[in-house]
Scaffold this motif. Structure first.
Motif, PDB file in Angstrom:
ATOM      1  N   ALA A 134       4.717  -5.718 -11.245  1.00  0.00           N
ATOM      2  CA  ALA A 134       3.461  -5.632 -10.734  1.00  0.00           C
ATOM      3  C   ALA A 134       2.585  -4.922  -9.622  1.00  0.00           C
ATOM      4  N   ALA A 135       3.071  -4.109 -10.359  1.00  0.00           N
ATOM      5  CA  ALA A 135       2.020  -2.728  -9.663  1.00  0.00           C
ATOM      6  C   ALA A 135       0.705  -2.577 -10.955  1.00  0.00           C
ATOM      7  N   ALA A 136       1.161  -3.327 -11.579  1.00  0.00           N
ATOM      8  CA  ALA A 136       0.659  -3.338 -12.953  1.00  0.00           C
ATOM      9  C   ALA A 136      -0.898  -4.512 -13.189  1.00  0.00           C
TER      10      ALA A 136
ATOM     11  N   ARG B  93       9.768  -7.770  -0.538  1.00  0.00           N
ATOM     12  CA  ARG B  93       8.716  -6.983  -0.512  1.00  0.00           C
ATOM     13  C   ARG B  93       9.293  -5.759  -1.156  1.00  0.00           C
ATOM     14  N   VAL B  94      10.097  -4.809  -0.742  1.00  0.00           N
ATOM     15  CA  VAL B  94      11.123  -4.057  -1.146  1.00  0.00           C
ATOM     16  C   VAL B  94      11.058  -3.530  -2.853  1.00  0.00           C
TER      17      VAL B  94
ATOM     18  N   GLY C 217       0.401  -1.524  -5.263  1.00  0.00           N
ATOM     19  CA  GLY C 217      -0.282  -1.445  -5.917  1.00  0.00           C
ATOM     20  C   GLY C 217      -1.121  -3.481  -6.470  1.00  0.00           C
ATOM     21  N   ALA C 218      -0.668  -3.613  -7.010  1.00  0.00           N
ATOM     22  CA  ALA C 218      -1.895  -4.769  -6.750  1.00  0.00           C
ATOM     23  C   ALA C 218      -1.176  -6.538  -6.304  1.00  0.00           C
ATOM     24  N   PHE C 219      -0.197  -5.797  -5.910  1.00  0.00           N
ATOM     25  CA  PHE C 219       1.118  -7.550  -5.611  1.00  0.00           C
ATOM     26  C   PHE C 219       1.111  -7.009  -4.127  1.00  0.00           C
ATOM     27  N   ASN C 220       0.442  -8.163  -3.597  1.00  0.00           N
ATOM     28  CA  ASN C 220      -0.541  -7.903  -1.521  1.00  0.00           C
ATOM     29  C   ASN C 220       0.842  -8.851  -0.809  1.00  0.00           C
TER      30      ASN C 220
ATOM     31  N   ALA D  83       5.363 -13.712   0.411  1.00  0.00           N
ATOM     32  CA  ALA D  83       5.439 -14.637   0.557  1.00  0.00           C
ATOM     33  C   ALA D  83       5.445 -16.224  -0.126  1.00  0.00           C
ATOM     34  N   THR D  84       4.692 -16.490  -1.199  1.00  0.00           N
ATOM     35  CA  THR D  84       5.140 -17.462  -2.681  1.00  0.00           C
ATOM     36  C   THR D  84       5.922 -17.127  -3.278  1.00  0.00           C
TER      37      THR D  84
END
Length: 530
Positions: free
Chosen positions: A29-31, A337-338, A343-346, A351-352
């Motif tokens: 998710a971060a990358a 959320r946790v 990173g790229a995950f906003n 929410a989605t």
């Protein structure tokens, strides 16, 4: 070793793999976030995974294990070894041909099956084709690995087979870590991941072969021949392949539809990873252990023991799955959320994905019960009945996914999967009961009613408690604060659920002690035993 202890052995190893899977998805998710490269990678990876479930895990768990166990009982390890070599020769040859054909046809497959919504000629389409070509040989490795796993499970060596998937996570975490460390762009990181998947397949196959050697067996290649044993395996395996791959079939259908919306494929994948934790730890453990145990009891004519195994398995899976489903429903936003939001995950992605995860939580008990009910058919060498139910379920999934996607997007696809999963559960359970193959104990029914009440009370407490932990799980809070708040909620949930379950009779120390000390009732041959 009791049935519950075997569940714990397999479930514990699976838990380790799933925890590392969380770490992998967090790095993913971060990358990559839910961008085009994430969609491309997940779309390409889903295809060999589908075939792995169809031709490997589903077929061999359902067909190979009972036949292999029968060979051991009838002719000892030497007969089982000969049977394994016959199967290996045919399996290797078929897989090699499938791999060659699929590699050559990959562009056509991507635009018609994997991701028909990707625009032909676009970068995302081209990358998906190339990544799928790199990863598809993973199918061959994992299919052979599944056969080796079936041998180990039949020989009552569960740990090596259960721990093998951890190597996929290790390789992918290594690829992601290297990409983040070097500052690689999403495309380069996707390439690292693809080669990591292929390397993991080879490594898992090597580990399982070493496990088989350690168990006192070895396999050499035999010229492929359609012996009677192989023919019997194919008769059982073809419908079992469809049945065992129901989740993947439904997900590939969802992926085909989701490919028309940017980010939808990866959003579904991120939610899938979370609910796969309890499904894998409980459901897969029960399916892996129950099948050989049930087959052994039925072959010996011990129908009372078989009935007890099924009741204890159902009791065990729902005792652990009901609170997990309730917690996922209530805490989906906090969990996503946790685990992912960095990173790229906003926050919009949170929410989605959280809304999808909440829906999957409602289907979790059904998905797990499928794993506990299928062995009731497979152990009796009946793979056609579950296949028919699977086909009906897939039809329902298709109709609902197409109907709901325009209105609810990814949530519509998740809803379709959950409804089709529960349909399969109801059909399997009703058929086993109607045939007299599952004698439900009255005590089990009352215990499950009390467990549902305990899970409901736990969910209400969590809903109330989450109001007080909300300030600690905001995006601006530190990671340690967020993790601490979620673990506090999970700890509270466990105290409430187990406290209420024991207080109202949903569980008791005697029940747990009885299940741990013995996995089945004393063997007793039924009057109508064959």
């Amino acid at each position: 070793m009791s049935i519950v202890k075997k569940f714990i052995t397999v479930g514990g190893a699976t838990l380790g793999s799933r925890v590392m899977g969380f770490a992998r998805e967090t790095l993913m998710a971060a990358a990559l976030g839910t961008g085009p490269m994430a969609d491309a990678f997940y779309a390409a990876f889903r295809f060999p995974n589908l075939f792995r479930r169809l031709f490997a895990e589903g077929a061999f768990n359902a067909a190979f294990v009972p036949l292999f166990a029968k060979e051991i009982e009838g002719g000892g390890k030497e007969a089982a070894k000969r049977f394994s070599e016959e199967v290996f020769g045919v399996l290797f040859t078929v897989l090699l041909l499938i791999t060659i054909v699929m590699e050559l046809a990959m562009p056509l497959i991507v635009r018609t099956i994997i991701a028909p919504g990707f625009e032909v000629g676009s970068e995302k389409y081209d990358v998906t084709v190339k990544l799928a070509i790199v990863m598809f040989p993973y199918l061959m490795c994992m299919s052979l690995t599944a056969m080796l796993s079936g041998m180990l499970n039949s020989l009552h060596h569960y740990f090596a087979a259960a721990i093998a998937p951890i190597f996929l996570n290790i390789m992918m975490i290594g690829a992601l870590g290297y990409g983040l460390w070097t500052g690689a762009d999403p495309l380069t990181t996707a390439w690292y991941l693809s080669w990591g998947v292929l390397g993991a397949g080879l490594l898992q196959m090597g580990v399982l072969y070493a496990g088989v050697l350690h168990a006192g067996m070895s396999i050499r290649f035999r010229r492929p021949r359609m012996t009677e044993n192989v023919k019997r395996l194919l008769v059982l395996a073809v419908p079992a392949a469809v049945t065992g791959g129901i989740t993947q079939i439904n997900q590939i259908i969802g992926q085909m539809i989701a490919s028309t919306k940017e980010g939808a494929i990866s959003a579904l994948q991120y939610a899938d990873r979370i609910y796969q934790l309890p499904l894998g730890v409980v459901g897969i453990a029960v399916g892996v252990v129950l099948l050989p145990e049930l087959a052994r009891a039925l072959r010996g004519g011990h129908l009372r023991e078989a009935s007890n195994l099924q009741n204890r398995s159902m009791e065990f899976v729902l005792f652990l799955t009901l609170p997990a489903a309730a917690a996922i429903w209530v805490l989906s936003d906090e969990i996503i959320r946790v685990v992912y939001e960095r990173g790229a995950f906003n926050p919009g992605m949170t929410a989605t994905v959280a809304s999808i995860l909440a829906i999957y939580g409602l289907g979790l008990p059904g998905f797990v019960m499928i794993k506990a009910l299928n062995p009731g058919f497979f152990a009796r060498e009946d793979t056609k009945t579950p296949m028919r139910f699977t086909m009906a379920s897939v039809a329902v999934n298709c109709a609902l996914a197409v109907s709901l996607f325009p209105f609810f997007a990814e949530r519509g696809i998740a809803t379709a999967e959950v409804v089709s999963g529960w349909l399969t559960t109801v059909l399997l359970f009703a058929t086993l009961v109607r045939r007299g193959h599952f004698e439900v104990e009255r005590a089990l029914v009352w215990r499950l009613v009390r467990l549902v009440i305990a899970a409901g009370i736990m969910a209400a407490v969590l809903e109330y408690a989450s109001i007080y932990t909300a300030p600690y799980i905001r995006p601006e809070s530190g990671l340690l604060e967020q993790v601490g708040a979620v673990f506090a909620l999970i700890g509270l949930a466990m105290i409430v659920y187990f406290g209420v379950a024991f207080a109202i009779g949903g569980a008791s120390l005697g029940m747990i002690r009885r299940n741990i000390k013995r996995g089945a009732a004393p063997a007793a041959k039924s009057e109508d035993a064959p």
